[in-house]
Write an enzyme that holds these catalytic residues in place. Structure first.
Site, PDB file in Angstrom:
ATOM      1  N   TYR A   1       0.783  -1.339   0.159  1.00 60.58           N
ATOM      2  CA  TYR A   1       0.006   0.088  -0.108  1.00 60.58           C
ATOM      3  C   TYR A   1       0.859   1.227   0.032  1.00 60.58           C
ATOM      4  O   TYR A   1       0.500   2.052  -0.959  1.00 60.58           O
ATOM      5  CB  TYR A   1      -1.083  -0.146   1.118  1.00 60.58           C
ATOM      6  CG  TYR A   1      -1.789   1.286   1.570  1.00 60.58           C
ATOM      7  CD1 TYR A   1      -3.043   1.464   0.884  1.00 60.58           C
ATOM      8  CD2 TYR A   1      -1.234   2.091   2.478  1.00 60.58           C
ATOM      9  CE1 TYR A   1      -3.768   2.528   1.120  1.00 60.58           C
ATOM     10  CE2 TYR A   1      -1.908   3.221   2.723  1.00 60.58           C
ATOM     11  CZ  TYR A   1      -3.075   3.362   2.164  1.00 60.58           C
ATOM     12  OH  TYR A   1      -4.114   4.459   2.423  1.00 60.58           O
TER      13      TYR A   1
ATOM     14  N   LYS B   1       1.090   4.317  -2.673  1.00 62.99           N
ATOM     15  CA  LYS B   1       0.503   5.690  -2.542  1.00 62.99           C
ATOM     16  C   LYS B   1       1.599   6.522  -2.584  1.00 62.99           C
ATOM     17  O   LYS B   1       1.607   7.630  -2.944  1.00 62.99           O
ATOM     18  CB  LYS B   1       0.004   5.613  -1.034  1.00 62.99           C
ATOM     19  CG  LYS B   1      -1.176   4.904  -0.779  1.00 62.99           C
ATOM     20  CD  LYS B   1      -2.182   5.615  -1.448  1.00 62.99           C
ATOM     21  CE  LYS B   1      -3.496   4.981  -1.028  1.00 62.99           C
ATOM     22  NZ  LYS B   1      -4.711   5.728  -1.482  1.00 62.99           N
TER      23      LYS B   1
END
Length: 263
Positions: free
Chosen positions: A154, A158
């Site tokens: 993640y 991001k």
């Protein structure tokens, strides 16, 4: 400041705003904020039922991991309703892994949703915005893009969004396009409820890391997003703004646990 002057400052009245992840906690706060600013708001999500519960001008349903489905939905939306003035890339997903829990499947899924999916939504909209010579994109990234707080796949996705923001700002600015990112810390959405039910003590472990002593709210993320999308931020592009109750400003837990005892 009067309401009329505020409308002029924000410049969002009657502007068409498309928000992804519209059915979630942050998505609903974004819808409320932009609707209150006078915008015409459309929303996208993978679950049509979640979109039926919120006030939207138009609704798109697609799976972010399905490139063809995303592109067909977005191009169809532009054909039917025109190019949005503002795109808010809010949709995202993580399961909260440590590095030991990340295998190839986990990595590919989280990158597919959080990075690749955002690209497939954005690219055709930016192309249309460039033809019009105006447009504004705000990505909801994460503090995980700025420092490591777990969730490696993640976090990588991001962080990739921030690099994409900078590419858009630099290479598409000549067409009147602005692109920025919001980097929230832990946000107190309903997604926390099941974790706190299993571990009621978790909140007490999380909050000491935040200088403000609390998580940020979906409304605070939405308000910061509204600012970057508005005319009030007309000179801002290529920026990542932390909305994190002070988490990335420094290590409060280290100060309290290590240094305070020496005084």
């Amino acid at each position: 400041m009067t309401l009329t002057n505020l409308d002029e400052l924000l410049g969002l009245k009657d502007r068409h705003v498309l928000i992804t992840g519209a059915g979630g906690g942050i998505g609903r706060a974004l819808i409320a904020a932009f609707t209150a600013a006078g915008a015409v708001v459309s929303g996208a999500d993978q679950d049509r039922q979640s979109l039926e519960q919120v006030p939207l001008a138009h609704r798109l349903v697609f799976d972010l991991t399905n490139r063809r489905q995303v592109q067909e939905a977005v191009i169809g939306f532009i054909t039917d309703h025109g190019t949005p003035d503002v795109l808010i890339n809010n949709a995202g997903f993580t399961r909260g892994e440590t590095l030991d829990q990340v295998d190839g499947d986990v990595w590919e899924r989280e990158v597919a949703i959080n990075l690749n999916g955002a690209f497939h939504i954005t690219a055709p909209i930016v192309d249309a915005m460039c033809k019009r010579n105006s447009g504004n994109i705000v990505f909801i990234s994460s503090v995980n893009a700025l420092s490591h707080f777990g969730n490696p796949a993640y976090s990588a996705a991001k962080a990739g969004l921030i690099s994409y923001v900078k590419a858009l700002a630099v290479e598409r600015g000549r067409y009147g396009i602005r692109a920025n990112a919001i980097c929230p810390g832990s946000v107190r959405t309903p997604a926390w409820n099941h974790r706190l039910q299993k571990r009621p003590e978790l909140l007490g472990q999380v909050l000491p890391h935040y200088p403000l002593g609390r998580m940020v709210t979906p409304e605070e993320v939405a308000q910061a997003t509204l600012f970057l999308a508005s005319s009030a931020a007309s000179g801002i592009t290529g920026t990542a703004l932390a909305v994190d109750a002070g988490l990335t400003a420094g290590n409060l837990r280290f100060i309290n646990d290590v240094l305070a005892g020496d005084n």
